[in-house]
Design a protein around this motif. Structure first.
Motif, PDB file in Angstrom:
ATOM      1  N   ASN A   1     -11.075 181.570 -28.122  1.00 22.43           N
ATOM      2  CA  ASN A   1     -11.648 180.450 -27.368  1.00 22.43           C
ATOM      3  C   ASN A   1     -12.751 180.874 -26.391  1.00 22.43           C
ATOM      4  O   ASN A   1     -13.015 180.196 -25.401  1.00 22.43           O
ATOM      5  CB  ASN A   1     -10.571 179.673 -26.606  1.00 22.43           C
ATOM      6  CG  ASN A   1     -11.009 178.241 -26.325  1.00 22.43           C
ATOM      7  OD1 ASN A   1     -11.559 177.565 -27.191  1.00 22.43           O
ATOM      8  ND2 ASN A   1     -10.798 177.784 -25.099  1.00 22.43           N
TER       9      ASN A   1
ATOM     10  N   ILE B   1     -11.534 174.234 -31.897  1.00 17.36           N
ATOM     11  CA  ILE B   1     -11.316 173.534 -30.630  1.00 17.36           C
ATOM     12  C   ILE B   1     -10.004 172.759 -30.724  1.00 17.36           C
ATOM     13  O   ILE B   1      -9.846 171.863 -31.559  1.00 17.36           O
ATOM     14  CB  ILE B   1     -12.495 172.590 -30.316  1.00 17.36           C
ATOM     15  CG1 ILE B   1     -13.777 173.411 -30.128  1.00 17.36           C
ATOM     16  CG2 ILE B   1     -12.206 171.763 -29.068  1.00 17.36           C
ATOM     17  CD1 ILE B   1     -15.004 172.588 -29.830  1.00 17.36           C
ATOM     18  N   LYS B   2      -9.064 173.106 -29.867  1.00 20.01           N
ATOM     19  CA  LYS B   2      -7.711 172.536 -29.937  1.00 20.01           C
ATOM     20  C   LYS B   2      -7.564 171.243 -29.135  1.00 20.01           C
ATOM     21  O   LYS B   2      -6.595 170.507 -29.331  1.00 20.01           O
ATOM     22  CB  LYS B   2      -6.693 173.560 -29.415  1.00 20.01           C
ATOM     23  CG  LYS B   2      -6.786 174.932 -30.069  1.00 20.01           C
ATOM     24  CD  LYS B   2      -6.513 174.871 -31.565  1.00 20.01           C
ATOM     25  CE  LYS B   2      -6.537 176.272 -32.178  1.00 20.01           C
ATOM     26  NZ  LYS B   2      -6.361 176.226 -33.659  1.00 20.01           N
ATOM     27  N   ASP B   3      -8.498 170.976 -28.223  1.00 19.89           N
ATOM     28  CA  ASP B   3      -8.409 169.799 -27.365  1.00 19.89           C
ATOM     29  C   ASP B   3      -8.687 168.545 -28.199  1.00 19.89           C
ATOM     30  O   ASP B   3      -9.838 168.190 -28.467  1.00 19.89           O
ATOM     31  CB  ASP B   3      -9.421 169.919 -26.220  1.00 19.89           C
ATOM     32  CG  ASP B   3      -9.283 168.813 -25.184  1.00 19.89           C
ATOM     33  OD1 ASP B   3      -8.785 167.728 -25.530  1.00 19.89           O
ATOM     34  OD2 ASP B   3      -9.696 169.032 -24.028  1.00 19.89           O
ATOM     35  N   GLN B   4      -7.627 167.854 -28.601  1.00 20.45           N
ATOM     36  CA  GLN B   4      -7.784 166.707 -29.494  1.00 20.45           C
ATOM     37  C   GLN B   4      -8.440 165.510 -28.808  1.00 20.45           C
ATOM     38  O   GLN B   4      -9.138 164.724 -29.456  1.00 20.45           O
ATOM     39  CB  GLN B   4      -6.422 166.308 -30.074  1.00 20.45           C
ATOM     40  CG  GLN B   4      -5.829 167.366 -31.002  1.00 20.45           C
ATOM     41  CD  GLN B   4      -6.807 167.770 -32.106  1.00 20.45           C
ATOM     42  OE1 GLN B   4      -7.393 166.922 -32.787  1.00 20.45           O
ATOM     43  NE2 GLN B   4      -6.996 169.076 -32.273  1.00 20.45           N
ATOM     44  N   ASN B   5      -8.209 165.359 -27.512  1.00 20.13           N
ATOM     45  CA  ASN B   5      -8.883 164.278 -26.788  1.00 20.13           C
ATOM     46  C   ASN B   5     -10.394 164.488 -26.804  1.00 20.13           C
ATOM     47  O   ASN B   5     -11.171 163.543 -26.984  1.00 20.13           O
ATOM     48  CB  ASN B   5      -8.380 164.206 -25.345  1.00 20.13           C
ATOM     49  CG  ASN B   5      -6.965 163.682 -25.249  1.00 20.13           C
ATOM     50  OD1 ASN B   5      -6.533 162.885 -26.087  1.00 20.13           O
ATOM     51  ND2 ASN B   5      -6.226 164.127 -24.238  1.00 20.13           N
ATOM     52  N   PHE B   6     -10.799 165.738 -26.619  1.00 14.94           N
ATOM     53  CA  PHE B   6     -12.226 166.063 -26.665  1.00 14.94           C
ATOM     54  C   PHE B   6     -12.775 165.807 -28.064  1.00 14.94           C
ATOM     55  O   PHE B   6     -13.831 165.174 -28.223  1.00 14.94           O
ATOM     56  CB  PHE B   6     -12.442 167.524 -26.271  1.00 14.94           C
ATOM     57  CG  PHE B   6     -13.873 167.974 -26.379  1.00 14.94           C
ATOM     58  CD1 PHE B   6     -14.778 167.694 -25.371  1.00 14.94           C
ATOM     59  CD2 PHE B   6     -14.322 168.677 -27.498  1.00 14.94           C
ATOM     60  CE1 PHE B   6     -16.107 168.099 -25.464  1.00 14.94           C
ATOM     61  CE2 PHE B   6     -15.640 169.084 -27.605  1.00 14.94           C
ATOM     62  CZ  PHE B   6     -16.537 168.795 -26.580  1.00 14.94           C
ATOM     63  N   ASN B   7     -12.078 166.291 -29.080  1.00 15.83           N
ATOM     64  CA  ASN B   7     -12.533 166.097 -30.463  1.00 15.83           C
ATOM     65  C   ASN B   7     -12.672 164.613 -30.789  1.00 15.83           C
ATOM     66  O   ASN B   7     -13.643 164.188 -31.437  1.00 15.83           O
ATOM     67  CB  ASN B   7     -11.551 166.752 -31.440  1.00 15.83           C
ATOM     68  CG  ASN B   7     -11.602 168.269 -31.374  1.00 15.83           C
ATOM     69  OD1 ASN B   7     -12.628 168.846 -31.014  1.00 15.83           O
ATOM     70  ND2 ASN B   7     -10.496 168.920 -31.703  1.00 15.83           N
TER      71      ASN B   7
ATOM     72  N   ASN C   1     -14.473 164.545 -18.695  1.00 20.39           N
ATOM     73  CA  ASN C   1     -14.043 165.883 -18.255  1.00 20.39           C
ATOM     74  C   ASN C   1     -14.999 167.000 -18.666  1.00 20.39           C
ATOM     75  O   ASN C   1     -14.814 168.150 -18.263  1.00 20.39           O
ATOM     76  CB  ASN C   1     -12.631 166.228 -18.754  1.00 20.39           C
ATOM     77  CG  ASN C   1     -11.578 165.282 -18.214  1.00 20.39           C
ATOM     78  OD1 ASN C   1     -11.703 164.787 -17.094  1.00 20.39           O
ATOM     79  ND2 ASN C   1     -10.548 165.013 -19.008  1.00 20.39           N
TER      80      ASN C   1
ATOM     81  N   THR D   1     -17.891 173.162 -21.937  1.00 18.62           N
ATOM     82  CA  THR D   1     -17.201 172.686 -23.136  1.00 18.62           C
ATOM     83  C   THR D   1     -15.788 173.266 -23.130  1.00 18.62           C
ATOM     84  O   THR D   1     -15.476 174.132 -22.296  1.00 18.62           O
ATOM     85  CB  THR D   1     -17.936 173.144 -24.414  1.00 18.62           C
ATOM     86  OG1 THR D   1     -17.742 174.563 -24.578  1.00 18.62           O
ATOM     87  CG2 THR D   1     -19.427 172.837 -24.348  1.00 18.62           C
ATOM     88  N   PRO D   2     -14.920 172.833 -24.043  1.00 17.18           N
ATOM     89  CA  PRO D   2     -13.585 173.436 -24.101  1.00 17.18           C
ATOM     90  C   PRO D   2     -13.608 174.921 -24.453  1.00 17.18           C
ATOM     91  O   PRO D   2     -12.595 175.609 -24.303  1.00 17.18           O
ATOM     92  CB  PRO D   2     -12.885 172.630 -25.205  1.00 17.18           C
ATOM     93  CG  PRO D   2     -13.611 171.336 -25.255  1.00 17.18           C
ATOM     94  CD  PRO D   2     -15.034 171.680 -24.956  1.00 17.18           C
TER      95      PRO D   2
END
Length: 606
Positions: free
Chosen positions: A347, A384-390, A566, A572-573
């Motif tokens: 990451n 990228i694991k952040d599903q809200n971001f995706n 955010n 970025t994440p």
């Protein structure tokens, strides 16, 4: 004199506008007997303008005299005062006379009239003269030679500017009023007040758009949050309640409603309203179009509010300038080198892999691609694991109704409303809007688009950069010109399917024929053209949806939501990966702000 100076309170101007800020903010100025400025006219200008920003300015101007010890190139103000007293700068003793003011306010003193200058949203106090054009350019441009040439820099500047003469096109409010008055005398008067309203709003809006979105969070340091609060206060102090109401209306109302409030002429209303739909898949009767117009007013070229400009040498010259400066600093550039993947390990962004399989590594990685290209095309799926971001990235609206047509002409368009006999006129150097005699015409064009067809009577925005910059046309052809057409509304795909070559040819013929209605010589002067539909723009430049703003400029995709909740601060994440294109705050337009603010953020993350 030395003994007396020991009792003086001294401060040094540490940079541009430092004395302005001191004059504006010190709360003990009336405790001094006098202010002695050891400088030229520039520091005096800053000081007096700082005073004029205060609520107690009249009291200070009346009771706090200014003494001048001349250390500038011209010392024009002091020379004028001395001439009034039948004296001269060639005589000695200025220091003593300035010091005398501390004990005697009448010692060789003279009251000086201040002029109030209003230029758009900018207000200034001036005490000698106000310059614009050639002499002002010589003064400003020669500043670079101050330390080497001294006063002789003005002569050098005059020689250089005379060799490189240019045309100065100023704003003529009376001429604007006369032209608008052809359609409505009332609108001619209202237009002046409308412009003032826009400048008030844009002045406040510019503070928000030129800085990273305000963020108060327990995740940030106390110092960071303190700076954010200071910015909120700065914006609030500039807001009058009237401005708040106007801003709220522009942010929420359809541009048609705003125009109906201000004007009565359909031609003026529709012409202005087109700036609310340029690049935006919406009708002037749709909410959100008011903000799009405001974003265009955000332009501030050479301190002229609401203005944008042509780039000498074409837009590619911007990239060339960046490359030139970068190479001087030792930066390596890789042209025509497609990035296939951003290399991420645990990451953390480490570098990029080119399509040639060549890998480049760095401590910080910046992407000015659209968020779609960055996160869904050149980053491997699942990284990228952040599903809200995706989810938020996948739901960005990139719809664009714009087709670009770049045209080579053998002669200038000769408009029947302004016959020009082939000579460049002021209207050739502006933005020309066609097919917008009423908002109903614009709305009908949008309805065609919604039906999946290219507008039967599209809105056309024309610019002629060669009317300003002759370097973009053949040197041996004085009649040749470049015409750029920004045409809408055109779907990404037609209701019948993808654009065929025949569809494109028919659309170009339609556009050129309709331009002929305004400038009958246009079609016959066309040497060649290049047409780019939204899909062509996407495939040619890698701009998702063909949207030149890297995402719609709607309020739900701006400020804290650009590109994602955010992650509006260019991070970025992925650690050490930053966005720096128009897909992040403050959005589209060649402002340079996303890149600058992203760089500032990255420096803070060291």
């Amino acid at each position: 004199m030395l003994n007396l100076l020991a009792y003086l309170y001294t401060f040094y101007a540490e940079g541009r506008n430092h004395s302005f800020e001191i004059a504006k903010r010190r709360d003990d100025l009336l405790s001094f007997n006098a202010i002695i400025i050891v400088s030229g006219d520039g520091l005096i200008f800053e000081w007096l303008n700082g005073i004029c920003e205060r609520t107690d300015k009249l009291q200070i101007l009346e009771n706090l005299p200014v003494g001048i010890v001349p250390c500038g190139s011209g010392n024009g103000l002091l020379a004028s005062v001395l001439a009034y007293h039948k004296n001269s700068l060639n005589k000695k003793g200025f220091e003593n006379r300035a010091i005398q003011l501390i004990n005697n306010k009448e010692a060789l003193s003279s009251k000086v009239n201040l002029m109030h200058i209003e230029a758009g949203e900018r207000h200034m106090a001036a005490f000698l003269s106000v310059g614009w054009g050639l002499l002002a350019d010589i003064d400003i441009e020669s500043e670079r030679w101050r330390s080497t040439l001294g006063q002789n820099r003005f002569t050098a500047g005059a020689i250089v500017r005379t060799i490189k003469l240019k045309t100065y096109n100023g704003s003529d409010q009376q001429k604007n009023a006369n032209e608008i008055g052809v359609f409505s005398k009332n609108d001619a008067k209202a237009f002046v007040e409308y412009e003032k309203m826009l400048h008030r709003i844009s002045g406040v809006l510019r503070i928000a758009l030129e800085n990273t979105p305000i963020s108060l969070s327990s995740n940030y340091t106390v110092a960071h949050n303190y700076e954010q609060i200071k910015r909120v206060i700065e914006i609030a102090t500039k807001l009058k309640f009237e401005t708040v109401i106007d801003l709220y209306e522009m942010l929420t109302a359809p541009i048609s409603k705003v125009m109906d409030k201000w004007f009565e002429s359909d031609v003026l209303k529709a012409t202005i309203a087109t700036d609310g739909v340029i690049g935006f898949a919406a009708s002037p009767f749709d909410a959100g179009t008011g903000y799009v117009l405001l974003h265009h007013v955000f332009g501030n070229l050479d301190n002229n509010p609401g203005s944008w400009g042509f780039v000498y040498g074409g837009m590619g010259a911007v990239s060339d300038s960046i490359r030139t400066v970068g190479q001087q600093l030792g930066v390596d550039f890789f042209n025509n080198s497609e990035v296939a993947e951003i290399l991420i390990d645990d990451n953390v962004a480490k570098g990029v892999r080119l399509a040639s399989n060549h890998e480049l590594y760095g401590d910080k990685i910046f992407s000015n691609c659209t968020p779609e290209v960055t996160f869904n095309q050149i980053i491997k799926k699942g990284v990228i694991k952040d599903q809200n971001f995706n989810h938020s990235i996948n739901n960005i609206n990139y719809t664009s109704p714009v087709t670009k047509i770049n045209v080579a002409l053998s002669e200038l368009p000769n408009f029947t409303s302004r016959p020009d006999a082939g000579k460049i006129q002021p209207h050739h150097q502006t933005t020309i809007h066609l097919n917008c005699e009423s908002m109903e015409i614009v709305d009908n064009a949008f309805k065609d688009y919604k039906s999946g067809i290219a507008s039967k009577r599209p809105v056309i925005e024309m610019t002629l950069p060669s009317s300003v910059d002759r370097t973009i046309v053949p040197e041996n052809d004085s009649n040749a010109h470049v015409c750029l057409l920004f045409v809408q509304y055109t779907p990404y795909e037609l209701a019948t399917g993808l654009w065929s070559d025949e569809d494109k040819k028919n659309f170009v013929n339609r556009v050129f024929t309709q331009i002929d209605e305004y400038a009958p010589n246009f079609s016959k002067s066309v040497i060649g053209y290049d047409l780019l539909t939204p899909k062509d723009i996407e495939s040619t430049f890698g701009i998702t949806g063909g949207n030149i703003f890297h995402g719609g400029m709607t309020l739900d995709q701006m400020y804290w939501l650009r590109p994602s909740k955010n992650f509006f601060d260019y991070t970025t994440p992925v650690k050490n990966l930053y966005l720096c294109g128009s897909g992040c705050h403050p959005g589209g337009g060649v402002t340079g702000r996303p890149g600058k603010l992203a760089a500032i953020r990255a420096l803070k993350d060291k």
